[in-house]
Motif scaffolding. Structure first.
Motif, short mmCIF file in Angstrom:
data_model
loop_
_atom_site.label_atom_id
_atom_site.label_comp_id
_atom_site.label_asym_id
_atom_site.label_seq_id
_atom_site.Cartn_x
_atom_site.Cartn_y
_atom_site.Cartn_z
N VAL A 103 22.28 -38.63 -11.53
CA VAL A 103 23.26 -38.62 -12.61
C VAL A 103 24.52 -39.38 -12.18
N GLU A 104 24.96 -39.17 -10.96
CA GLU A 104 26.16 -39.87 -10.47
C GLU A 104 25.93 -41.38 -10.43
N ALA A 105 24.77 -41.81 -9.98
CA ALA A 105 24.47 -43.25 -9.94
C ALA A 105 24.45 -43.83 -11.36
N ALA A 106 23.85 -43.11 -12.30
CA ALA A 106 23.81 -43.58 -13.69
C ALA A 106 25.22 -43.63 -14.29
N ARG A 107 26.03 -42.62 -13.96
CA ARG A 107 27.41 -42.57 -14.44
C ARG A 107 28.21 -43.75 -13.90
N ARG A 108 28.06 -44.02 -12.61
CA ARG A 108 28.76 -45.15 -12.00
C ARG A 108 28.37 -46.47 -12.66
N ASP A 109 27.06 -46.65 -12.88
CA ASP A 109 26.56 -47.87 -13.53
C ASP A 109 27.13 -48.01 -14.93
N LYS A 110 27.14 -46.91 -15.69
CA LYS A 110 27.66 -46.95 -17.07
C LYS A 110 29.13 -47.39 -17.07
N PHE A 111 29.94 -46.78 -16.22
CA PHE A 111 31.36 -47.12 -16.21
C PHE A 111 31.61 -48.52 -15.64
N ARG A 112 30.78 -48.95 -14.72
CA ARG A 112 30.90 -50.31 -14.20
C ARG A 112 30.63 -51.32 -15.32
N ARG A 113 29.59 -51.06 -16.11
CA ARG A 113 29.28 -51.94 -17.25
C ARG A 113 30.42 -51.95 -18.26
N LEU A 114 30.92 -50.76 -18.61
CA LEU A 114 32.01 -50.68 -19.58
C LEU A 114 33.24 -51.42 -19.07
N ALA A 115 33.58 -51.22 -17.82
CA ALA A 115 34.75 -51.89 -17.24
C ALA A 115 34.57 -53.40 -17.26
N GLY A 116 33.34 -53.86 -17.15
CA GLY A 116 33.06 -55.29 -17.18
C GLY A 116 33.39 -55.94 -18.51
N TYR A 117 33.42 -55.15 -19.58
CA TYR A 117 33.76 -55.68 -20.90
C TYR A 117 35.27 -55.71 -21.14
#
Length: 153
Positions: A103-117
């Motif tokens: 869950v933490e890895a998925a959360r990190r990936d999600k926020f990394r993608r969002l921050a990229g926008y």
């Protein structure tokens, strides 16, 4: 009251997937409350149910059901506190630590993608706005104006 704020928060909740209590915003098929409990318990220090309820800002009865569900899934263990045998501490089991890591890895990936926008200035604005909103929510709670636990009769 700002209708715009209300509309934006509602749209955020829906767009982020927070209204679907059975799937995390990062796409994991577990209840959002259990994902938050996994994150809190992943520190490994062993929390009482009362401490977990306080951290999650949930009613004790809600956390009791949440803990029972996580225990049935094999994600946590209850152990007697060494200093006070009346207190039972909650620890993640090996399976719980594995799920918490996923869950933490998925959360990190999600926020990394969002921050990229977002550009750096936009990101700063979002963080500032969220901090301001959190401050307002804390003040509301301190003043006893938090409606979440009032009867709706």
């Amino acid at each position: 009251m700002s209708d715009t704020l209300q509309q934006l928060v509602a749209e955020f909740v829906r767009s982020f997937g927070l209204h679907d209590g059975e799937t995390t915003p990062c796409g994991k098929p577990i209840p959002v409350s259990e994902a938050h409990a996994l994150a809190e318990l992943s520190g490994g220090e062993g929390l009482s149910q009362n401490e977990l309820a306080r951290r999650l800002q949930l009613e004790k009865s809600t956390v009791s059901r949440l803990v029972a569900s996580m225990e049935r899934r094999g994600w946590l263990e209850r152990r007697t506190d060494g200093a006070d045998s009346r207190v039972r501490r909650l620890y993640l089991s090996p399976a719980g630590r594995r799920v918490a890591g996923e869950v933490e890895a998925a959360r990190r990936d999600k926020f990394r993608r969002l921050a990229g926008y977002l550009g750096a200035d936009e990101m700063q604005s979002v963080e500032t706005g969220l901090r301001s909103l959190l401050t307002a929510l804390r003040k509301e709670k301190e003043e006893g104006n938090d409606d979440r636990n009032e009867d709706e009769s």
